[in-house]
Design an enzyme around this catalytic site. Structure first.
Site, short mmCIF file in Angstrom:
data_model
loop_
_atom_site.label_atom_id
_atom_site.label_comp_id
_atom_site.label_asym_id
_atom_site.label_seq_id
_atom_site.Cartn_x
_atom_site.Cartn_y
_atom_site.Cartn_z
N GLU A 300 0.85 -1.19 0.00
CA GLU A 300 0.00 0.00 0.00
C GLU A 300 0.89 1.25 0.00
O GLU A 300 1.93 1.28 0.63
CB GLU A 300 -0.87 -0.01 1.26
CG GLU A 300 -1.73 1.22 1.48
CD GLU A 300 -2.36 1.26 2.86
OE1 GLU A 300 -3.42 1.90 2.99
OE2 GLU A 300 -1.79 0.68 3.81
N LYS A 361 -9.76 0.13 -1.81
CA LYS A 361 -10.01 -0.22 -0.41
C LYS A 361 -11.46 0.09 -0.03
O LYS A 361 -11.94 1.22 -0.20
CB LYS A 361 -9.05 0.57 0.49
CG LYS A 361 -9.09 0.19 1.96
CD LYS A 361 -8.04 0.97 2.74
CE LYS A 361 -8.01 0.59 4.21
NZ LYS A 361 -6.97 1.35 4.95
N CYS A 412 -4.41 -3.17 4.32
CA CYS A 412 -4.08 -2.71 5.68
C CYS A 412 -5.13 -3.10 6.71
O CYS A 412 -5.28 -4.25 7.07
CB CYS A 412 -3.84 -1.20 5.65
SG CYS A 412 -2.99 -0.58 7.14
#
Length: 541
Positions: A300, A361, A412
């Site tokens: 990321e 995301k 994440c």
């Protein structure tokens, strides 16, 4: 007859009653007693927090998790619900403050506020502990209550905050295989059940000291410990798959420079680091020092420069991908089509056709990547101006084709969420792209690796964890770490790992185990309330 008698005063009335202590005196006396719970219980509840924290990385003393549960259960046993709730909040604060210390990197006030909000979820849980403690089989009901607490905490508000779940302390323990049956919720249940059984054994030992109760009490102790052993033995019987089609993979950790660069210079340096590491990997492949991978994963934020808008960024990435000669999953920040938001993307970058499929995301971090109630809160808290634009919420899953395999990508924070990971477990391998630079050398990066290890077992998948600054890792489907980077160190990991298509029972059952256990918890509390009312009615008669 005296004048007082004539005035109506009773004879021989005696001295007046002592004056009632003042409010502050009563509070001081209560403090000296340790409140309604008393100091022994209060201190036990407070001690349960650090004991639970010790089970999580970086310490990783996994055995202390069920011990902490046992201590907390004993601390609130027999108390009124309100008093038990207070002790639960105290224990929660003593747990979340140390386990979330990494959040202090973005502000001590935010760390304390988040920790105390998370501690609030322990209050109704421990009130439930006190309520169901009179029921038969209470260790089972307390374990179900812990699952229910995590379900609510991981759901509301703003999508919840499922970090530091009990299951995430049990990576590589005898209880870990339960993840393949019922996911993280079943591991939480098993861990809390062990804690409840240890508490029952402790009560049995105490009862055995009383005359006439020794035999029955010791039988209860033996039964509780036998149940603990049975839980461990049953977990060993759970099949944890490890085989699959071998695929050589590479994970690149470029590192984040700490050179006092300005914002733009920092972004360029991070991208340059990942580009350079990829060129180095290509050179090593040509020299025959490492096997040619079939795919490469970047983390990321490997490029905070929008490669669709920044021609230099596009050219640098494209050159590196062409050099290594295989598809690369590139983490990049991209402006949304209308320019009002930022998209946190994982982009499949092909050496021939360039950028193609991508994942956005779906679960950005509230107050970090987007500001709920922005018009109001930005006026009240000026720090939120540091997030000038909200990150977009992605609309589709991260299942994509990357070279010869289908991957499931999460970014994440999303690895903590059952639903997000379960949704992409249809891929043959799982990828976790993350940027931990802000939280480097705190407890958060190793905790994230622990989550990834549990997810590997839960879904029977190889997991590739790519971090900008660490910790990056390649995790086998049985939860073993095949390779692992150090933090703030450039690193390239290459390994041949199994790509799998088979599904675990946890995949098939989905959210059913968690929902069922939460329902059991609610029914147990309801049964305890009915039983308590019956006892009060009998006492009134």
């Amino acid at each position: 007859m005296t004048q007082d008698t004539l005035a109506g005063s009773p004879p021989d009335a005696g001295p007046p009653p002592p004056a009632r202590p003042g409010r502050w005196a009563r509070r001081w006396a209560g403090l000296r007693r340790g409140g309604r719970a008393g100091w022994p219980r209060t201190l036990a509840a407070a001690a349960a927090g650090p004991l639970l924290f010790a089970a999580f990385p970086p310490a990783g003393w996994t055995v202390t998790a069920p011990v902490a549960v046992a201590v907390l259960v004993l601390a609130v046993r027999g108390l009124r619900a309100r008093t038990a709730a207070w002790l639960g909040f105290l224990s929660g604060a003593a747990f979340f403050l140390p386990v979330l210390t990494g959040i202090a990197r973005v502000g001590a006030d935010g760390w304390v506020a988040l920790s105390l909000v998370q501690a609030l979820y322990f209050a109704p849980m421990t009130a439930g502990f006190a309520a169901v403690g009179r029921l038969r089989g209470w260790p089972v009901w307390t374990a179900a209550l812990w699952v229910a607490q995590e379900l609510v905490r991981g759901s509301v508000p703003f999508g919840g905050f499922p970090w530091a779940r009990l299951a995430f302390s049990q990576t590589g323990t005898p209880l870990t295989p339960y993840a393949a049956v019922g996911g993280a919720p079943l591991v939480t249940f098993a861990t809390a059940l062990v804690g409840g059984l240890l508490a029952a054994a402790a009560l049995g030992v105490a009862a055995a000291r009383k005359p006439g109760r020794r035999r029955n009490a010791l039988l209860g102790v033996a039964a509780a410990l036998a149940a603990v052993a049975a839980l461990g033995a049953a977990a060993r019987a759970v099949p944890v798959p490890t085989g699959g089609r071998p695929v050589t993979v590479a994970v690149v950790q470029g590192n984040v420079p700490r050179l006092g660069l300005d914002f733009e210079g920092q972004r360029k340096a991070v991208l340059t680091n990942h580009v350079n590491r990829t060129h180095e990997l290509a050179a090593r492949i040509r020299e025959g020092k490492v096997a040619r991978p079939s795919l490469v994963v970047w983390p990321e934020n490997a490029s905070d420069l929008d490669p669709y808008a920044e021609t230099d960024a596009y050219a640098a990435i494209d050159e590196a991908v062409k050099d290594v000669g295989v598809p690369v999953l590139v983490g990049a920040l991209v402006d949304s089509s209308d320019g009002t938001q930022v998209e946190n993307r994982g982009i499949v970058w092909d050496p021939v056709t360039g950028p193609g499929d991508y994942y956005v995301k779906r679960h950005p971090v509230p107050f970090g990547e987007y500001i709920p109630f922005r018009p109001l809160l930005t006026k009240l808290i000026t720090r939120f101006d540091r997030v000038p634009r909200d990150f977009a919420h992605g609309k589709r899953s991260g299942v994509m084709r990357l070279g010869p395999v289908t991957i499931g990508d999460v970014i994440c924070f999303e690895v903590a969420y059952d639903r997000e990971v379960r949704d992409v477990a249809r891929g043959q391998m799982l990828v976790v792209q993350t940027n931990n630079a802000t939280y480097g050398r705190t407890s958060l990066p190793p905790q994230q690796i622990a989550m990834s290890r549990l997810r590997a077992v839960e879904h029977g998948r190889t997991i590739l964890v790519a971090a900008t600054s660490g910790i990056s890792a390649i995790v086998a489907p049985d939860g073993r770490i095949v390779s692992r980077s150090r933090e703030f160190t450039p690193d390239v990991q290459v390994a041949t790992m199994p790509a799998r298509t088979g599904r675990t029972l946890a995949d098939r059952l989905g959210a059913l185990p968690e929902d069922a256990l939460a329902a059991v918890a609610v029914l147990a509390v309801g049964a305890a309330a009915v039983a308590a009312r019956g006892r009060r009615d009998n006492e009134g008669n």
